[in-house]
Enzyme design. Sequence first.
Site, PDB file in Angstrom:
ATOM      1  N   SER A   1       0.844  -1.192   0.000  1.00 15.13           N
ATOM      2  CA  SER A   1       0.000   0.000   0.000  1.00 15.13           C
ATOM      3  C   SER A   1       0.882   1.247   0.000  1.00 15.13           C
ATOM      4  CB  SER A   1      -0.952  -0.048   1.200  1.00 15.13           C
ATOM      5  OG  SER A   1      -2.035   0.827   1.037  1.00 15.13           O
TER       6      SER A   1
ATOM      7  N   HIS B   1      -8.268  -5.473  -0.106  1.00 12.26           N
ATOM      8  CA  HIS B   1      -6.954  -4.838  -0.041  1.00 12.26           C
ATOM      9  C   HIS B   1      -6.098  -5.375   1.106  1.00 12.26           C
ATOM     10  CE1 HIS B   1      -3.943  -1.691  -0.506  1.00 12.26           C
ATOM     11  NE2 HIS B   1      -4.130  -1.312   0.742  1.00 12.26           N
TER      12      HIS B   1
ATOM     13  N   ASP C   1      -9.032  -6.707  -4.497  1.00 13.00           N
ATOM     14  CA  ASP C   1      -8.652  -5.361  -4.058  1.00 13.00           C
ATOM     15  C   ASP C   1      -9.340  -4.339  -4.950  1.00 13.00           C
ATOM     16  OD1 ASP C   1      -7.441  -3.033  -3.179  1.00 13.00           O
ATOM     17  OD2 ASP C   1      -5.400  -3.838  -3.245  1.00 13.00           O
TER      18      ASP C   1
END
Length: 346
Positions: free
Chosen positions: A146, A328, A299
């Site tokens: 991320s 995610h 995701d």
Amino acid sequence: MDLLLSSEDLTMIDHTFHSDEPLVLESGQVFQSYDLAYTTYGQLNENKTNVIWVVHALTGNSHAAEWWEGLIGEGKFFDPSEYFIICANLLGSNYGSTNPLSINSETGNAYFYDFPQLTPRDLAASLEKLRIHLQLDQIHTLIGGSLGGQVALEWAVELGVKLKNAVILASTAKTSPWVIGFNEAQRMAIESDSTWGSKTSDSGKKGLEAARAIAMLSYRHPSDLKKKQSDSEEKLDGFRAASYLRYQGQKLANRFNALSYWTLTKAMDSQDLGRGRRGVEDALQSIEARVLAIGVNTDWLFLPEESQFIAKKAKKGQYKEIDSSAGHDAFLIEFGQLSELLAAFY
């Protein structure tokens, strides 16, 4: 500081790196001094070639073996008996590194709303200062997910041949309007808190609870919420999903502060690996390390095709996918799949 630990000492050790060397940011602002809290596990080998550098996500900390306990630790894929593992708390975060609640050495007062704007490239630059300080000339693997993946990509470009492998999980080379929109909605929630604008450590705390609830909807897939938060009985109110989101909001607000959250979501929005580098494709092509980009099939924040793009454009890139209903956050949960993908990559 001597990083060559005894063979018996493979435990977690916390450190603080203080820099009085000015850090010039992409915005043109300057940190005259700053601190980075970092944690190490294991020991360096004789040639210092076993360094695993972990970059945490948005609200993470430097204790990587706690939030990635299925991947780091004795008998795990990244075993401290084999690797020297390091994770630094990102600049702007409130787990020991300089952040908006820290004292500005130039004014003698806390930064609060005057904290400089940061980008993933700035965060990578601060990690580079730490690497130089530790005299680590080679990084075996740089891994992050991320926001951590964005920082790792930026750093991979600059590290050149000093980096052997880059593992980028559920991330992107350039932040999409979709992600920026989610982040802006969260910041609007923080702004709506009547305490936002005051100079206290709890400023925007209730707004941060709402922001986290919004974020959780982007971290999970609808099917995952349906599976885990459905109500078995008929009711008009008091739904499990509502309680879950309120709990998650309160949980984060009790360990994080709204100013750090604001700062780091803004940093995430600003990600553009190609800025000043003739575009994203050229920037990815310039990475000398082998790149493993891992997406998550469910995701809907950082879409799988964004990871596929990284793998396709990096000159030594590979793409692999985690199959999970978790969305995610699967990169923080699916340790078995991650270990298998990493083993195949190595």
